[in-house]
Design a protein around this motif. Structure first.
Motif, mmCIF file in Angstrom:
data_model
loop_
_atom_site.group_PDB
_atom_site.id
_atom_site.type_symbol
_atom_site.label_atom_id
_atom_site.label_comp_id
_atom_site.label_asym_id
_atom_site.label_seq_id
_atom_site.Cartn_x
_atom_site.Cartn_y
_atom_site.Cartn_z
ATOM 1 N N UNK A 9 0.846 -1.197 0.000
ATOM 2 C CA UNK A 9 0.000 0.000 0.000
ATOM 3 C C UNK A 9 0.878 1.242 0.000
ATOM 4 N N UNK A 10 0.398 2.250 -0.711
ATOM 5 C CA UNK A 10 1.086 3.531 -0.817
ATOM 6 C C UNK A 10 0.102 4.640 -0.480
ATOM 7 N N UNK A 11 0.608 5.707 0.135
ATOM 8 C CA UNK A 11 -0.195 6.889 0.442
ATOM 9 C C UNK A 11 -0.165 7.855 -0.731
ATOM 10 N N UNK A 12 -0.536 7.347 -1.901
ATOM 11 C CA UNK A 12 -0.591 8.166 -3.116
ATOM 12 C C UNK A 12 -1.659 7.545 -4.013
ATOM 13 N N UNK A 13 -2.315 8.359 -4.839
ATOM 14 C CA UNK A 13 -3.365 7.826 -5.712
ATOM 15 C C UNK A 13 -2.794 6.951 -6.829
ATOM 16 N N UNK A 14 -3.623 6.082 -7.408
ATOM 17 C CA UNK A 14 -3.155 5.205 -8.488
ATOM 18 C C UNK A 14 -2.506 5.955 -9.642
ATOM 19 N N UNK A 84 2.925 -8.172 -13.724
ATOM 20 C CA UNK A 84 1.612 -7.508 -13.730
ATOM 21 C C UNK A 84 1.496 -6.632 -12.489
ATOM 22 N N UNK A 85 1.283 -5.329 -12.714
ATOM 23 C CA UNK A 85 1.015 -4.374 -11.642
ATOM 24 C C UNK A 85 -0.464 -4.026 -11.703
ATOM 25 N N UNK A 86 -1.196 -4.306 -10.661
ATOM 26 C CA UNK A 86 -2.607 -3.931 -10.566
ATOM 27 C C UNK A 86 -2.698 -2.825 -9.522
ATOM 28 N N UNK A 87 -3.328 -1.708 -9.864
ATOM 29 C CA UNK A 87 -3.435 -0.563 -8.961
ATOM 30 C C UNK A 87 -4.890 -0.418 -8.523
ATOM 31 N N UNK A 88 -5.122 -0.551 -7.220
ATOM 32 C CA UNK A 88 -6.472 -0.492 -6.670
ATOM 33 C C UNK A 88 -6.567 0.699 -5.725
ATOM 34 N N UNK A 89 -7.481 1.613 -6.026
ATOM 35 C CA UNK A 89 -7.674 2.796 -5.176
ATOM 36 C C UNK A 89 -8.250 2.358 -3.841
#
Length: 128
Positions: A9-14, A84-89
């Protein structure tokens, strides 16, 4: 063949994560491991880490998904893996889901630690 699954998890938007991964300058800057040149086209080529990693984009869904074929310079010719990078908000942040499949035998441990050392820790720092 071995595979790697990681969720970070990151503290930044997708959108911010996607740009850091797909923008040549930002990618090279946050990994701090040599130049990068990344095509924005499906089927387009990329290289990163000063050419140690190269491949092609298979699927690009802006701000949601990046799927690439990866080849490492020290692998035999014709040997590729799928990243594969999946970005989930999630709220104001992002859960990044990595699936790295088709890894040649004997390379999983190095790559597993490499994702943390070369991507997740530096990206977290880069994003501030």
């Amino acid at each position: 063949m071995p595979s790697i699954h990681q969720e970070i998890t990151f503290d930044a938007p997708p959108e911010r994560i996607y740009e850091a991964l797909m923008d040549s300058r930002q990618h090279a800057e946050f990994t701090a491991n040599g130049g990068a040149e990344i095509s924005r086209d499906i089927g387009g080529p990329f290289f990163a880490h000063g050419g140690h990693v190269s491949g092609r984009n298979i699927e690009l869904v802006p701000n949601k998904r990046i799927v690439q074929v990866w080849h490492f310079r020290d692998w035999a010719d014709g040997v590729y893996s799928i990243v594969r990078f999946e970005l989930v908000k999630e709220g104001s942040g992002t859960r990044l889901i990595l699936d790295h499949t088709g890894i040649p035998d004997g390379h999983k441990d190095h790559l597993q630690t490499g994702w943390n050392a070369r991507y997740w820790e530096p990206l977290r720092k880069y994003l501030g």
